[in-house]
Design an enzyme around this catalytic site. Sequence first.
Site, PDB file in Angstrom:
ATOM      1  N   LEU A   1      -6.130   1.058  10.278  1.00  0.00           N
ATOM      2  CA  LEU A   1      -5.066   1.417  10.700  1.00  0.00           C
ATOM      3  C   LEU A   1      -3.478   0.814   9.920  1.00  0.00           C
ATOM      4  O   LEU A   1      -3.170   1.575   9.446  1.00  0.00           O
ATOM      5  CB  LEU A   1      -4.093   1.698  12.333  1.00  0.00           C
ATOM      6  CG  LEU A   1      -6.228   2.708  12.327  1.00  0.00           C
ATOM      7  CD1 LEU A   1      -6.031   2.987  13.948  1.00  0.00           C
ATOM      8  CD2 LEU A   1      -5.983   4.321  11.398  1.00  0.00           C
ATOM      9  N   GLY A   2      -3.337  -0.698  10.270  1.00  0.00           N
ATOM     10  CA  GLY A   2      -2.358  -0.764   9.755  1.00  0.00           C
ATOM     11  C   GLY A   2      -2.724  -2.905   9.977  1.00  0.00           C
ATOM     12  O   GLY A   2      -3.137  -3.345  10.711  1.00  0.00           O
TER      13      GLY A   2
ATOM     14  N   GLY B   1      -0.368  -6.521  11.197  1.00  0.00           N
ATOM     15  CA  GLY B   1       0.575  -7.185  11.207  1.00  0.00           C
ATOM     16  C   GLY B   1       0.704  -8.290  11.108  1.00  0.00           C
ATOM     17  O   GLY B   1       0.159  -9.237  10.191  1.00  0.00           O
TER      18      GLY B   1
ATOM     19  N   PHE C   1       0.362 -11.115  13.353  1.00  0.00           N
ATOM     20  CA  PHE C   1      -1.072 -12.916  13.549  1.00  0.00           C
ATOM     21  C   PHE C   1      -2.422 -11.113  13.815  1.00  0.00           C
ATOM     22  O   PHE C   1      -3.280 -11.607  13.799  1.00  0.00           O
ATOM     23  CB  PHE C   1      -0.449 -12.993  14.968  1.00  0.00           C
ATOM     24  CG  PHE C   1       0.130 -11.802  15.715  1.00  0.00           C
ATOM     25  CD1 PHE C   1       1.499 -11.986  15.838  1.00  0.00           C
ATOM     26  CD2 PHE C   1      -0.859 -11.378  16.749  1.00  0.00           C
ATOM     27  CE1 PHE C   1       2.202 -10.795  16.941  1.00  0.00           C
ATOM     28  CE2 PHE C   1      -0.274 -10.668  17.369  1.00  0.00           C
ATOM     29  CZ  PHE C   1       1.766 -10.714  17.480  1.00  0.00           C
ATOM     30  N   ALA C   2      -2.160  -9.746  12.908  1.00  0.00           N
ATOM     31  CA  ALA C   2      -3.429  -8.891  13.404  1.00  0.00           C
ATOM     32  C   ALA C   2      -3.506  -7.809  12.627  1.00  0.00           C
ATOM     33  O   ALA C   2      -2.788  -7.872  12.390  1.00  0.00           O
ATOM     34  CB  ALA C   2      -3.016  -8.462  15.665  1.00  0.00           C
TER      35      ALA C   2
ATOM     36  N   VAL D   1      -5.786  -3.755  12.996  1.00  0.00           N
ATOM     37  CA  VAL D   1      -5.944  -2.704  13.703  1.00  0.00           C
ATOM     38  C   VAL D   1      -6.979  -1.668  13.325  1.00  0.00           C
ATOM     39  O   VAL D   1      -6.186  -1.107  11.929  1.00  0.00           O
ATOM     40  CB  VAL D   1      -4.571  -1.592  14.243  1.00  0.00           C
ATOM     41  CG1 VAL D   1      -5.359  -0.559  15.271  1.00  0.00           C
ATOM     42  CG2 VAL D   1      -3.248  -2.732  15.136  1.00  0.00           C
TER      43      VAL D   1
ATOM     44  N   LYS E   1      -7.331  -3.536  18.033  1.00  0.00           N
ATOM     45  CA  LYS E   1      -6.179  -4.570  17.480  1.00  0.00           C
ATOM     46  C   LYS E   1      -7.273  -6.307  17.448  1.00  0.00           C
ATOM     47  O   LYS E   1      -7.496  -6.264  18.207  1.00  0.00           O
ATOM     48  CB  LYS E   1      -4.779  -4.860  18.108  1.00  0.00           C
ATOM     49  CG  LYS E   1      -3.898  -6.020  17.217  1.00  0.00           C
ATOM     50  CD  LYS E   1      -2.674  -5.430  18.478  1.00  0.00           C
ATOM     51  CE  LYS E   1      -1.736  -5.527  17.455  1.00  0.00           C
ATOM     52  NZ  LYS E   1      -0.213  -5.814  17.861  1.00  0.00           N
TER      53      LYS E   1
ATOM     54  N   ASP F   1      11.592  -4.082  20.942  1.00  0.00           N
ATOM     55  CA  ASP F   1      11.031  -4.083  19.755  1.00  0.00           C
ATOM     56  C   ASP F   1      11.116  -2.557  19.157  1.00  0.00           C
ATOM     57  O   ASP F   1      10.264  -1.290  18.333  1.00  0.00           O
ATOM     58  CB  ASP F   1       9.556  -4.542  19.161  1.00  0.00           C
ATOM     59  CG  ASP F   1       9.701  -4.740  17.420  1.00  0.00           C
ATOM     60  OD1 ASP F   1      10.409  -4.392  16.872  1.00  0.00           O
ATOM     61  OD2 ASP F   1       8.638  -4.607  17.209  1.00  0.00           O
TER      62      ASP F   1
END
Length: 374
Positions: free
Chosen positions: A37-38, A40, A42-43, A45, A62, A157
């Site tokens: 799904l995406g 980041g 450091f992770a 998903v 995640k 954020d």
Amino acid sequence: MPVPLVNPTVPSTPCTLDGISEPSELSVANYTLGRKLGSGCFADVFLASDRWEPDAPCVALKLMTKERAINKANLARFMREAQLTYELGAHPHLVRGIEWGESRSIHYLACELALGRSLDHVLLEEGRIEWRRSGQIMLQIAEAITHLTACGVVHRDVKPSNIVVADSGEAKLIDLGLARRISDAADADEDPTQGSGVGFVRGGMYRVQTPAHCAVGSPAFMAPEQVLDARSCLGAADVYSLGATWYACLTGRLPFDAANPTAAMEQVLMGKLTPLSEYAPDMPAGVAALVTWLLARCPSDRPASSPALVDLVRAVLAAPHDSRVVDSARALHSSRCTTQVRVQWLWWLAAGVGLVVSSWWLALELIALAPGES
């Protein structure tokens, strides 16, 4: 992690995660991985389904691999996000944490799947979002922010890409990757080491040490105090980011658009915001006044992150063309702040007088106890 999702299902095509590429390995803990799904810092998903309960709803999983977990600061942030997401419990406008742990050296966090489109995708497709519709979205996010503040958490954020809106209009604030407990501000000074660090402190809670005077967040949506020192910002920073997000929805523009992040943060600090009326001349006066108030440079000048903020947004949406709703609320807020300053000043004055009197009394006692002159 913001992604557009419409009736997602777990696909049969294989996907890859660092160090996991064989179809037989595409599972973590009790979950079978679907499409990514995406990603980041450091992770990653993934869409995932329960291996033992096929009829259970899909989740957003995640994952942080062993390779990424070598960086202790990143691991600490991931663990803190997992704990916060899980412990905040159910809230209609926050993503619910289901479980978190470690499996085969992969740290994971299973969350409720937020169905819909991220707000930044909506803006890309539509340009601007009409004030009534955007107002309903911001009302829901204000409720989420208020809940976080009540739980002693600051998100740090809030921005369009971290808001998912379903077709029904329901909105959820996602991604607690930069969130922290307000109480951690005191803990951060207990560690004498320099730079970012990680610790395991009271109650088994992970602490991340953010360097002093360090900016953490998304430059165009960060509050001035967050630019100066992300470690010290409180719920007022989330209120500012809510205003910046609303501004972007109403105008289709970033509040402070610049060539690079550094320039954007400089503009945030200067606070030279282009009035809403210049980009949206048909904007109701009450809505424009509220967004402008949310974007006040000084944290104490903004509405507090409390149920009163939700009531204020609701009142403005009910009477959008009447700026007196905001004017009266702002005047009341200002008078309360002035009263608080006066009370603090009187308290310090009383403490100073008490110190002088105590010193005078102690001096008299010492004189009385001193031996007489021969």
